[in-house]
Structures are given as structure tokens and as C-alpha cells.
Design a protein around this motif. Structure first.
Motif, PDB file in Angstrom:
ATOM      1  N   GLY A 210       0.680  -1.589  -0.254  1.00 25.93           N
ATOM      2  CA  GLY A 210      -0.594  -0.195  -0.237  1.00 25.93           C
ATOM      3  C   GLY A 210       0.547   1.265   0.190  1.00 25.93           C
ATOM      4  N   GLU A 211      -0.084   2.637  -0.034  1.00 25.47           N
ATOM      5  CA  GLU A 211       0.957   3.426  -0.481  1.00 25.47           C
ATOM      6  C   GLU A 211      -0.315   4.643   0.306  1.00 25.47           C
ATOM      7  N   GLY A 212       0.508   5.257   1.567  1.00 20.73           N
ATOM      8  CA  GLY A 212      -0.848   6.398   1.567  1.00 20.73           C
ATOM      9  C   GLY A 212      -1.780   6.341   1.492  1.00 20.73           C
ATOM     10  N   GLU A 213      -3.115   6.822   1.548  1.00 20.04           N
ATOM     11  CA  GLU A 213      -4.170   6.118   3.106  1.00 20.04           C
ATOM     12  C   GLU A 213      -4.612   4.522   2.048  1.00 20.04           C
ATOM     13  N   ILE A 214      -3.439   4.474   0.709  1.00 14.50           N
ATOM     14  CA  ILE A 214      -3.999   3.022   0.076  1.00 14.50           C
ATOM     15  C   ILE A 214      -3.454   1.820   0.403  1.00 14.50           C
ATOM     16  N   VAL A 215      -4.336   1.041   1.796  1.00 16.76           N
ATOM     17  CA  VAL A 215      -4.388  -0.172   1.692  1.00 16.76           C
ATOM     18  C   VAL A 215      -4.644  -0.966   1.205  1.00 16.76           C
ATOM     19  N   THR A 216      -3.858  -2.718   1.764  1.00 18.80           N
ATOM     20  CA  THR A 216      -3.453  -3.501   1.116  1.00 18.80           C
ATOM     21  C   THR A 216      -3.971  -5.137   1.965  1.00 18.80           C
ATOM     22  N   GLY A 217      -4.578  -5.529   1.757  1.00 22.61           N
ATOM     23  CA  GLY A 217      -5.502  -6.692   2.399  1.00 22.61           C
ATOM     24  C   GLY A 217      -5.418  -8.419   1.621  1.00 22.61           C
ATOM     25  N   VAL A 218      -6.460  -9.495   2.507  1.00 23.86           N
ATOM     26  CA  VAL A 218      -6.580  -9.890   2.114  1.00 23.86           C
ATOM     27  C   VAL A 218      -7.842 -10.470   3.055  1.00 23.86           C
ATOM     28  N   LEU A 219      -8.718 -10.482   1.720  1.00 28.67           N
ATOM     29  CA  LEU A 219     -10.266 -11.101   3.042  1.00 28.67           C
ATOM     30  C   LEU A 219      -9.746 -12.434   2.792  1.00 28.67           C
ATOM     31  N   PRO A 220     -10.033 -13.375   4.309  1.00 27.54           N
ATOM     32  CA  PRO A 220     -10.145 -14.732   4.353  1.00 27.54           C
ATOM     33  C   PRO A 220     -10.245 -15.286   4.379  1.00 27.54           C
ATOM     34  N   ALA A 221     -10.324 -16.780   4.199  1.00 29.62           N
ATOM     35  CA  ALA A 221     -10.841 -17.893   3.476  1.00 29.62           C
ATOM     36  C   ALA A 221     -11.395 -18.450   4.733  1.00 29.62           C
ATOM     37  N   GLY A 222     -12.575 -18.717   3.930  1.00 29.69           N
ATOM     38  CA  GLY A 222     -13.613 -19.455   4.884  1.00 29.69           C
ATOM     39  C   GLY A 222     -15.020 -19.415   4.801  1.00 29.69           C
ATOM     40  N   ARG A 223     -16.389 -19.570   6.085  1.00 35.78           N
ATOM     41  CA  ARG A 223     -17.601 -19.906   5.699  1.00 35.78           C
ATOM     42  C   ARG A 223     -18.021 -17.939   5.860  1.00 35.78           C
ATOM     43  N   TYR A 224     -18.794 -17.905   4.866  1.00 33.56           N
ATOM     44  CA  TYR A 224     -19.643 -16.148   4.274  1.00 33.56           C
ATOM     45  C   TYR A 224     -21.155 -17.180   4.681  1.00 33.56           C
ATOM     46  N   ALA A 225     -21.661 -15.640   5.250  1.00 25.53           N
ATOM     47  CA  ALA A 225     -23.381 -16.567   5.299  1.00 25.53           C
ATOM     48  C   ALA A 225     -23.488 -14.253   3.789  1.00 25.53           C
ATOM     49  N   THR A 226     -24.433 -14.715   2.546  1.00 27.38           N
ATOM     50  CA  THR A 226     -24.440 -13.857   1.887  1.00 27.38           C
ATOM     51  C   THR A 226     -26.051 -13.962   1.915  1.00 27.38           C
ATOM     52  N   ALA A 227     -26.109 -12.298   1.142  1.00 25.28           N
ATOM     53  CA  ALA A 227     -27.512 -12.354  -0.023  1.00 25.28           C
ATOM     54  C   ALA A 227     -27.218 -11.302  -0.490  1.00 25.28           C
ATOM     55  N   THR A 228     -28.204 -11.643  -1.578  1.00 27.49           N
ATOM     56  CA  THR A 228     -28.087 -10.954  -2.622  1.00 27.49           C
ATOM     57  C   THR A 228     -29.347  -9.400  -2.394  1.00 27.49           C
ATOM     58  N   TYR A 229     -28.760  -8.841  -2.506  1.00 31.56           N
ATOM     59  CA  TYR A 229     -29.628  -7.095  -2.589  1.00 31.56           C
ATOM     60  C   TYR A 229     -29.639  -6.676  -3.760  1.00 31.56           C
ATOM     61  N   HIS A 230     -31.307  -6.106  -4.491  1.00 30.45           N
ATOM     62  CA  HIS A 230     -31.702  -5.212  -5.759  1.00 30.45           C
ATOM     63  C   HIS A 230     -32.518  -4.120  -4.980  1.00 30.45           C
ATOM     64  N   GLY A 231     -32.114  -3.354  -5.609  1.00 39.19           N
ATOM     65  CA  GLY A 231     -32.459  -2.416  -4.920  1.00 39.19           C
ATOM     66  C   GLY A 231     -31.402  -1.133  -5.239  1.00 39.19           C
ATOM     67  N   HIS A 232     -32.349   0.863  -4.760  1.00 36.68           N
ATOM     68  CA  HIS A 232     -31.314   1.096  -4.259  1.00 36.68           C
ATOM     69  C   HIS A 232     -30.186   1.288  -2.432  1.00 36.68           C
ATOM     70  N   PRO A 233     -28.981   1.960  -2.937  1.00 35.42           N
ATOM     71  CA  PRO A 233     -27.862   1.647  -2.032  1.00 35.42           C
ATOM     72  C   PRO A 233     -28.825   1.608  -0.273  1.00 35.42           C
ATOM     73  N   ASP A 234     -29.802   2.881  -0.116  1.00 32.34           N
ATOM     74  CA  ASP A 234     -30.704   3.229   0.805  1.00 32.34           C
ATOM     75  C   ASP A 234     -30.816   2.057   2.029  1.00 32.34           C
ATOM     76  N   GLY A 235     -31.583   1.262   0.673  1.00 34.28           N
ATOM     77  CA  GLY A 235     -32.133  -0.276   1.427  1.00 34.28           C
ATOM     78  C   GLY A 235     -31.129  -1.343   2.080  1.00 34.28           C
ATOM     79  N   LEU A 236     -30.076  -0.759   2.324  1.00 31.87           N
ATOM     80  CA  LEU A 236     -28.954  -1.952   2.239  1.00 31.87           C
ATOM     81  C   LEU A 236     -29.264  -1.624   3.953  1.00 31.87           C
ATOM     82  N   VAL A 237     -29.619  -0.296   4.776  1.00 32.12           N
ATOM     83  CA  VAL A 237     -29.382  -0.925   6.307  1.00 32.12           C
ATOM     84  C   VAL A 237     -30.299  -1.790   6.517  1.00 32.12           C
TER      85      VAL A 237
END
Length: 157
Positions: free
Chosen positions: A76-103
Motif C-alpha cells: 500500500g501507499e499513503g491512505e491506500i491499504v492492501t490486505g487479504v479477505l480471509p477464507a472461510g464460511r460466509y453468510a451471503t445475501a443479494t439485495y436488489h435496489g437503491h443503496p439506501d435499502g442496505l441498512v
């Protein structure tokens, strides 16, 4: 309907910041900085942009990263960071619509997890990986009401 999936490690490049709840949109506008940083180094994203919520504290703000998955780990550099999203089990869902509905969509996924008895990979307000993945390209889908966003929340091993 949410589901549990197994995901591998995913290197990424992102911009990290602490923002108030009402500052997410302004922080999201800074995704252009990540795009410029990647382009200057000829690094291509290999999937859609994401928001990663590292600390979720409704009173004191959110610590989050906005970025892209890439093929390899980079310094990374400055405010830019790097990393690795960890492997594992994730709960997932798909949302269709305006980002305001993400809450609400996030609340629905958390409620579903509680009903399933899943244990999130957290320590207090700190999350190992809590992601919103923005599948819709605004240049191709200008109406935000038509956007598709995947939620991926890591479960404890």
C-alpha cells in the motif's frame, strides 16, 4: 434467501477511513482514488468494488475500506491499504435496489443469522469481514433502484 458459502482468500487494494454513519456516501465518492492508484500501477481489479466494514460502532463511526479484489497482494501507499479477505464460511445475501435499502437488508441478514444460530467472526464491534459488493456498474445501470449488491459476512470457524 440467504445462504452459507465457502470462499477462498481474496487479495485486495482499498482506501481506509473512519467515517460517521452519515458520511458513507462522501467516503464512497473517494473510490475514484483507488481506481486511479490501480491504473497508475497497471493493476486490474478481478471483481466488483466492495465496502468492507471493519468496525461498526453506531455512536462513534465506522472504520471501513472501499476497494477492489486483485490477483496478488501489493504494498500500500499513503491512505491506500492492501490486505487479504480471509477464507472461510460466509453468510451471503443479494439485495436488489437503491443503496439506501442496505441498512434494512443488513438487518435482515443479521436477523436471519440469529435465527439460524450462526456465530459471526467478530470481536466486539470489530468484524473479520463484513462486505457489501456492488455488482452494478453505474455507467451501465444509472438508476440506483436497479442496482444489485451482495452482502457477505464471515462466520466464525
Amino acid at each position: 434467501m440467504p445462504e452459507i458459502v465457502e470462499l477462498g482468500e481474496r487479495p485486495y487494494v482499498a482506501l481506509r477511513g473512519t467515517v460517521p454513519m452519515d458520511g458513507i456516501a462522501a467516503f464512497a465518492d473517494r473510490l475514484r482514488e483507488v481506481i486511479g492508484w490501480l491504473a497508475a500501477r497497471e493493476i486490474a481489479p478481478n471483481d466488483a468494488p466492495f465496502f468492507k466494514y471493519d468496525v461498526v460502532d453506531m455512536e462513534h463511526g465506522l472504520t471501513m475500506e472501499i476497494g477492489f479484489p486483485v490477483d496478488d497482494v501489493h504494498p500500500g501507499e499513503g491512505e491506500i491499504v492492501t490486505g487479504v479477505l480471509p477464507a472461510g464460511r460466509y453468510a451471503t445475501a443479494t439485495y436488489h435496489g437503491h443503496p439506501d435499502g442496505l441498512v434494512k437488508a443488513t438487518g435482515d441478514l443479521l436477523d436471519w443469522g440469529a435465527g439460524q444460530g450462526v456465530e459471526w467472526d467478530t470481536e466486539g464491534d470489530n468484524w473479520a469481514a463484513r462486505l457489501e459488493i456492488y455488482r452494478s456498474d453505474p455507467r451501465e445501470v444509472p438508476n440506483m433502484d436497479d442496482w444489485v449488491t451482495d452482502l457477505q459476512f464471515k462466520l466464525k470457524s
